[in-house]
Design an enzyme around this catalytic site. Structure first.
Site, PDB file in Angstrom:
ATOM      1  N   HIS A 119       0.807  -1.221   0.000  1.00  0.00           N
ATOM      2  CA  HIS A 119       0.000   0.000   0.000  1.00  0.00           C
ATOM      3  C   HIS A 119       0.838   1.266   0.000  1.00  0.00           C
ATOM      4  O   HIS A 119       0.300   2.354   0.192  1.00  0.00           O
ATOM      5  CB  HIS A 119      -0.959  -0.001   1.189  1.00  0.00           C
ATOM      6  CG  HIS A 119      -2.008  -1.062   1.093  1.00  0.00           C
ATOM      7  ND1 HIS A 119      -2.854  -1.392   2.143  1.00  0.00           N
ATOM      8  CD2 HIS A 119      -2.364  -1.879   0.068  1.00  0.00           C
ATOM      9  CE1 HIS A 119      -3.679  -2.359   1.757  1.00  0.00           C
ATOM     10  NE2 HIS A 119      -3.389  -2.671   0.515  1.00  0.00           N
ATOM     11  N   CYS A 151      12.056  16.357 -12.283  1.00  0.00           N
ATOM     12  CA  CYS A 151      11.418  17.250 -13.255  1.00  0.00           C
ATOM     13  C   CYS A 151      10.811  18.500 -12.641  1.00  0.00           C
ATOM     14  O   CYS A 151      10.354  19.387 -13.375  1.00  0.00           O
ATOM     15  CB  CYS A 151      10.362  16.493 -14.057  1.00  0.00           C
ATOM     16  SG  CYS A 151       8.856  16.102 -13.121  1.00  0.00           S
ATOM     17  N   ASN A 214      -3.723 -13.195  15.530  1.00  0.00           N
ATOM     18  CA  ASN A 214      -4.635 -12.065  15.691  1.00  0.00           C
ATOM     19  C   ASN A 214      -5.419 -12.277  16.991  1.00  0.00           C
ATOM     20  O   ASN A 214      -5.871 -13.395  17.253  1.00  0.00           O
ATOM     21  CB  ASN A 214      -5.609 -11.992  14.513  1.00  0.00           C
ATOM     22  CG  ASN A 214      -6.221 -10.615  14.350  1.00  0.00           C
ATOM     23  OD1 ASN A 214      -6.832 -10.086  15.256  1.00  0.00           O
ATOM     24  ND2 ASN A 214      -6.043 -10.032  13.172  1.00  0.00           N
ATOM     25  N   ALA A 232       0.469  -9.472  18.036  1.00  0.00           N
ATOM     26  CA  ALA A 232       1.501  -9.955  17.123  1.00  0.00           C
ATOM     27  C   ALA A 232       2.772 -10.399  17.831  1.00  0.00           C
ATOM     28  O   ALA A 232       3.305 -11.484  17.548  1.00  0.00           O
ATOM     29  CB  ALA A 232       1.821  -8.864  16.101  1.00  0.00           C
TER      30      ALA A 232
END
Length: 243
Positions: A119, A151, A214, A232
């Site tokens: 992401h 640029c 989880n 976790a």
């Protein structure tokens, strides 16, 4: 499958693929995407800010929101969950692959290298004209929007917004890794955001073991070989024989 069997499967696996979500970084004090709306931003839905339409409508406001999130994650530190996954990578070598839905950069800061950020990353920006990706200045010197070092055009947050596709090469690499994995770990993700959530099913279809870490049941739970109901860091420690 029992915890002991799950631990044995992970230890014996030659190829391990990992998908992580917001739950991995929660222990570092980083709120989930939807819980990040506090103070001035509480009156906005994330969808009102994280979309191409929102950026076209008010790029200054969108950049202010992302600049605040960038400052917050810069001050956060990797937690034991991040460090355990970096250790697992060192143990498995070329057989390890990590795909994260998180945009905080904490996996890389913990030492993970075989990594794709599905992401994007809050610490970088992407040129609207030529596509160059470049790091943002330090938070205390950053005044958005940044300009492209190649640029000179305006740059946008290097984040995958609602309505945009995931980076093709990153998704292809992740799909191949999960297809070939002996064991897949699904850590701290709700399993609601596709196509990332579908990676677990690639391993399952190929006959591999899929283990979830989880504290809560998720939409992926029915497809798991085993679920560790913990945060976790503690869940990974249990699987890796550290707890």
């Amino acid at each position: 499958m029992t915890l002991e069997q799950a631990r044995a499967a992970l230890a014996a696996a030659r190829r391990v693929a990992v998908l992580t979500g917001a739950g991995v970084s929660a222990e570092s004090g980083i709120p989930t995407f939807r819980n990040a709306q506090t103070g001035h931003w509480a009156r906005f839905r994330p969808e009102d800010l994280a979309s191409p339409e929102a950026y076209r409508r008010d790029p200054k406001m969108v950049w202010e929101w992302y600049a605040g999130r960038y400052r917050n994650v810069t001050h956060a530190q990797p937690n034991e969950g991040h460090h355990l996954l970096a250790w697992l990578e060192r143990d498995k070598g070329d057989g390890f692959f990590l795909a994260t839905q998180n945009v905080d950069g904490l996996h890389a800061r913990a030492g993970s290298e075989r990594l794709v950020e599905l992401h994007g990353n809050l610490s970088t920006a992407r040129c609207e004209a030529c596509g160059t990706v470049a790091p943002l200045p330090e938070p205390n010197t950053f005044t958005p929007p940044p300009t492209c070092p190649v640029c000179g055009a305006r740059m946008r947050p290097n984040i995958v917004w609602f309505g945009e596709f995931l980076p093709e090469l990153a998704l292809e690499a992740a799909t191949r890794a999960f297809e070939k994995a002996d064991v897949a770990l699904i850590v701290g993700t709700s399993g609601q955001v596709y196509p990332a959530a579908g990676l677990a099913l690639e391993t399952r279809r190929a006959g591999g073991v899929v283990i979830e870490v989880n504290p809560d049941e998720t939409e992926l739970t029915p497809y798991m070989s085993y679920s560790v109901r913990d945060v976790a860091s503690r869940g990974l420690a249990a699987l890796m024989g550290e707890g």
